[in-house]
Design an enzyme around this catalytic site. Structure first.
Site, PDB file in Angstrom:
ATOM      1  N   LYS A 190      28.375  86.613 -10.796  1.00  0.00           N
ATOM      2  CA  LYS A 190      28.171  85.767 -11.412  1.00  0.00           C
ATOM      3  C   LYS A 190      30.088  85.475 -11.140  1.00  0.00           C
ATOM      4  O   LYS A 190      30.778  85.990 -12.648  1.00  0.00           O
ATOM      5  CB  LYS A 190      27.751  84.963 -12.822  1.00  0.00           C
ATOM      6  CG  LYS A 190      27.692  83.532 -12.553  1.00  0.00           C
ATOM      7  CD  LYS A 190      28.340  82.994 -12.330  1.00  0.00           C
ATOM      8  CE  LYS A 190      29.540  82.742 -13.977  1.00  0.00           C
ATOM      9  NZ  LYS A 190      31.265  81.385 -14.046  1.00  0.00           N
ATOM     10  N   GLY A 243      36.459  88.585 -19.526  1.00  0.00           N
ATOM     11  CA  GLY A 243      37.195  87.294 -19.718  1.00  0.00           C
ATOM     12  C   GLY A 243      37.887  87.659 -20.878  1.00  0.00           C
ATOM     13  O   GLY A 243      38.169  88.685 -21.520  1.00  0.00           O
ATOM     14  N   SER A 244      37.718  86.179 -21.678  1.00  0.00           N
ATOM     15  CA  SER A 244      37.865  85.595 -23.127  1.00  0.00           C
ATOM     16  C   SER A 244      37.435  86.458 -24.234  1.00  0.00           C
ATOM     17  O   SER A 244      35.834  87.243 -23.903  1.00  0.00           O
ATOM     18  CB  SER A 244      38.395  84.538 -23.515  1.00  0.00           C
ATOM     19  OG  SER A 244      36.956  84.293 -23.754  1.00  0.00           O
ATOM     20  N   THR A 245      37.896  86.805 -25.041  1.00  0.00           N
ATOM     21  CA  THR A 245      37.542  87.581 -26.039  1.00  0.00           C
ATOM     22  C   THR A 245      36.543  87.009 -27.067  1.00  0.00           C
ATOM     23  O   THR A 245      35.143  87.390 -27.357  1.00  0.00           O
ATOM     24  CB  THR A 245      37.951  87.790 -27.716  1.00  0.00           C
ATOM     25  OG1 THR A 245      39.631  89.134 -27.230  1.00  0.00           O
ATOM     26  CG2 THR A 245      38.091  88.627 -29.002  1.00  0.00           C
ATOM     27  N   ARG A 246      36.692  85.184 -26.980  1.00  0.00           N
ATOM     28  CA  ARG A 246      35.566  84.814 -27.594  1.00  0.00           C
ATOM     29  C   ARG A 246      34.735  84.263 -27.062  1.00  0.00           C
ATOM     30  O   ARG A 246      33.011  84.959 -27.228  1.00  0.00           O
ATOM     31  CB  ARG A 246      36.444  82.874 -27.181  1.00  0.00           C
ATOM     32  CG  ARG A 246      35.312  81.807 -27.552  1.00  0.00           C
ATOM     33  CD  ARG A 246      35.655  81.289 -28.111  1.00  0.00           C
ATOM     34  NE  ARG A 246      36.474  80.384 -26.190  1.00  0.00           N
ATOM     35  CZ  ARG A 246      35.540  79.349 -25.424  1.00  0.00           C
ATOM     36  NH1 ARG A 246      34.412  79.150 -26.053  1.00  0.00           N
ATOM     37  NH2 ARG A 246      35.347  79.619 -24.763  1.00  0.00           N
ATOM     38  N   GLY A 248      33.306  86.806 -25.027  1.00  0.00           N
ATOM     39  CA  GLY A 248      32.964  88.796 -25.101  1.00  0.00           C
ATOM     40  C   GLY A 248      31.733  88.683 -26.082  1.00  0.00           C
ATOM     41  O   GLY A 248      31.263  89.185 -25.907  1.00  0.00           O
ATOM     42  N   GLU A 266      35.496  93.186 -20.722  1.00  0.00           N
ATOM     43  CA  GLU A 266      36.993  93.943 -21.167  1.00  0.00           C
ATOM     44  C   GLU A 266      38.103  91.589 -21.097  1.00  0.00           C
ATOM     45  O   GLU A 266      37.215  91.657 -20.208  1.00  0.00           O
ATOM     46  CB  GLU A 266      37.784  94.092 -18.831  1.00  0.00           C
ATOM     47  CG  GLU A 266      39.195  94.633 -19.214  1.00  0.00           C
ATOM     48  CD  GLU A 266      39.629  93.476 -18.769  1.00  0.00           C
ATOM     49  OE1 GLU A 266      40.511  93.431 -20.090  1.00  0.00           O
ATOM     50  OE2 GLU A 266      39.787  93.219 -17.981  1.00  0.00           O
ATOM     51  N   CYS A 300      45.603  89.083 -18.269  1.00  0.00           N
ATOM     52  CA  CYS A 300      45.528  89.860 -19.081  1.00  0.00           C
ATOM     53  C   CYS A 300      45.776  91.213 -19.673  1.00  0.00           C
ATOM     54  O   CYS A 300      46.628  91.013 -21.193  1.00  0.00           O
ATOM     55  CB  CYS A 300      43.616  90.522 -19.732  1.00  0.00           C
ATOM     56  SG  CYS A 300      43.424  91.929 -18.885  1.00  0.00           S
ATOM     57  N   GLU A 399      47.051  84.771 -26.682  1.00  0.00           N
ATOM     58  CA  GLU A 399      47.152  84.919 -25.734  1.00  0.00           C
ATOM     59  C   GLU A 399      46.866  83.220 -24.648  1.00  0.00           C
ATOM     60  O   GLU A 399      46.159  82.321 -25.123  1.00  0.00           O
ATOM     61  CB  GLU A 399      45.486  85.769 -25.271  1.00  0.00           C
ATOM     62  CG  GLU A 399      45.949  85.780 -23.660  1.00  0.00           C
ATOM     63  CD  GLU A 399      44.794  86.314 -23.136  1.00  0.00           C
ATOM     64  OE1 GLU A 399      44.710  87.719 -22.540  1.00  0.00           O
ATOM     65  OE2 GLU A 399      42.961  86.302 -23.266  1.00  0.00           O
TER      66      GLU A 399
END
Length: 498
Positions: A190, A243-246, A248, A266, A300, A399
């Site tokens: 995706k 992608g973003s920690t949110r 993740g 990651e 990142c 970030e």
């Protein structure tokens, strides 16, 4: 005779975009028929319509991937056979270098020079490296008594869902595809809705190179629709997410709500670049500027926190700020351009919002700080350098994902380490000092997945990439990436006496 430089503007005008999904070896429309319009961030031009994948599209792709895995059309091939097909895939990527580079530039805004020199070669190199590695990874035999034989074998996981971001669409896809496919898995990819076209073209190239239908499928769409459906799908065995920690965190939640599939994240970073007085200051300044402004700062692992010793902080910040005009944004289709467009208006607004927050919290803007090329129809921000930043400011903690560098000061080695580690992230760091003892001490003390010493980002596919803390879990690149996409099986055999 040298080939003439392509006219990228003419080629861009003539390029055709196919936004249909690729499932079971075929280009297909979405089940619902829904699409979304994709425009280029370089000037707002319309690129084409893209399938708006939803749960039913993911179901179709996962079913194709599961069928391909269960009938062993790929997993059942000898590693040496998979190697040859993946090597052809890598060669075909290089053969399509100019087309893929142009798609990448138009889709997400990076300069054509870097798409050509970095993204396409790195993508091909990753696929080729895992192709070459797969028949050189041996299983194990455990020590036993004479009446037993204990085999420890690696087996492919099954169906892998790969969800990748928009900043390095091809490279991030290759980091998942290389080890997952080499190990014998089937994949449903995706791509980000902000950069779908190279992923779709890569899948076509893979099929043309001999990858069996159903082994590599691509469903474009929005994260909250296609991405969520893939992460929740009960017949997906593992998710590789960048992608973003949110988001993740959501991936982990989706695993718990579904089949407890393996999730490898990651995620974000706020990497620290530490400069001590005995460093090569000229090279350090050039390196941090090159690294933070590369890819418009949309990396990142960008070293967005520059930590400098008090005794040289003002001089060093001025050096870096003086370099900023070198990275002034320009037309990404011009081969001379070194910094291009941010991926879309939303990202540009986010970056400008952080710049405003830095000024409001008392940081001093030494360079940049404004939107650029507003009349182009694209989304550009000047390379920006802030001094007078403290670790409590948002620009030092969060970030930004844009061309914004924050300069912070430290008094001694202990404070430098404490400031660098005072972050929710732990992806990368860099230490600059000619004192080898200090360099080793600081590198060991830093809580980061990769620590560079007197350089930045010069590593290659042979070493793992990933982070500590909220920068994720698991590792991309290197042989360690096989751990994410394989299961360990123990087979204990009894051997009867004669």
């Amino acid at each position: 005779m040298n080939n003439p430089t392509p006219n990228w503007r003419e080629r861009a005008a003539a390029l055709a975009f196919d936004g249909r999904a690729l499932v079971d070896g075929q280009r297909v429309a979405g089940v619902s028929g829904e699409t979304f319009e994709k425009r280029s961030p370089i000037d707002g031009r319309r690129l084409g319509d893209v399938v708006r994948g939803r749960a039913e599209d993911v179901d179709r792709a996962v079913a194709a991937a599961r069928a391909a895995f269960d009938d062993r059309r790929w997993a059942g091939k000898a590693p040496a056979v998979r190697k040859k097909i993946l090597q052809r895939f890598a060669d075909a990527i290089l053969a399509a270098k100019e087309e893929l580079a142009l798609l990448e530039t138009l889709d997400m805004g990076k300069p054509i020079r870097w798409s050509l020199a970095v993204d396409v070669p790195a993508t091909a190199r990753c696929i080729a490296w895992y192709a070459e590695a797969v028949d050189k990874v041996y299983d194990e035999i455990a020590p036993t008594a004479d009446n037993a034989l204990a085999l420890i074998t690696r087996e492919p996981m099954g169906v892998v869902g790969a969800i990748v971001p928009w900043n390095y669409p091809m490279i991030m896809a290759a980091w998942k595809l290389g080890p997952a496919l080499a190990a014998g898995n089937s994949v449903v990819l995706k791509p980000s809705e902000k950069s779908p076209f190279t992923a779709l073209r890569l899948a076509e190239i893979a099929i043309e190179a001999g990858l069996p239908p159903g082994v590599f499928n691509v469903v474009p769409g929005y994260g909250g629709e296609a991405g969520e459906a893939l992460a929740l799908h009960p017949d997906v065995d593992a998710i590789g997410f960048t992608g973003s920690t949110r988001i993740g965190r959501r991936m982990l939640e989706y695993s718990g709500r579904s089949n407890l599939k393996r999730v490898y994240n990651e995620l974000g970073g706020k990497s620290a670049f530490l400069v001590f007085p005995d460093a090569d200051l000229g090279r350090a300044a050039e390196t941090v500027a090159d690294s933070i402004f590369f890819n418009q700062g949309e990396s990142c692992n960008a070293p967005s926190r520059l930590l400098v010793h008090d005794s040289i902080a003002d001089e060093f910040a001025a050096r870096v700020a003086a370099l900023a005009p070198k990275y002034t944004p320009a037309d990404p289709l011009d081969p001379a351009t070194v910094m291009g467009a941010l991926v879309d208006e939303q990202q540009m607004s986010t970056v400008l919002g952080y710049i405003d927050a830095g000024l409001a919290e008392g940081a001093s803007c030494l360079a940049g700080g404004r939107r650029a090329r507003a009349d182009s129809g694209g989304f550009y921000v000047e390379p920006t350098v802030f001094a007078g930043v403290t670790n409590t400011m948002r620009i030092a903690r969060e970030e930004i994902f844009g061309p914004v560098l924050s300069v912070l000061r430290f008094a001694d080695e202990a404070q430098a380490v404490a400031m660098a580690n005072a972050s929710a992230y732990g992806l990368q760091a860099s230490v600059w000092s000619d004192n080898v003892h200090r360099a080793h001490r600081v590198a060991r003390a830093l809580r980061a997945g990769t620590v560079h010493v007197n350089q930045y980002d010069e590593d290659d596919i042979t070493v793992p990439f990933g982070g500590y803390k909220q920068s994720g879990n698991g590792r991309d690149k290197s042989l360690h990436a096989f751990d994410k996409y394989t299961e360990l099986k123990t087979t204990w055999l009894r051997i009867n006496p004669a």
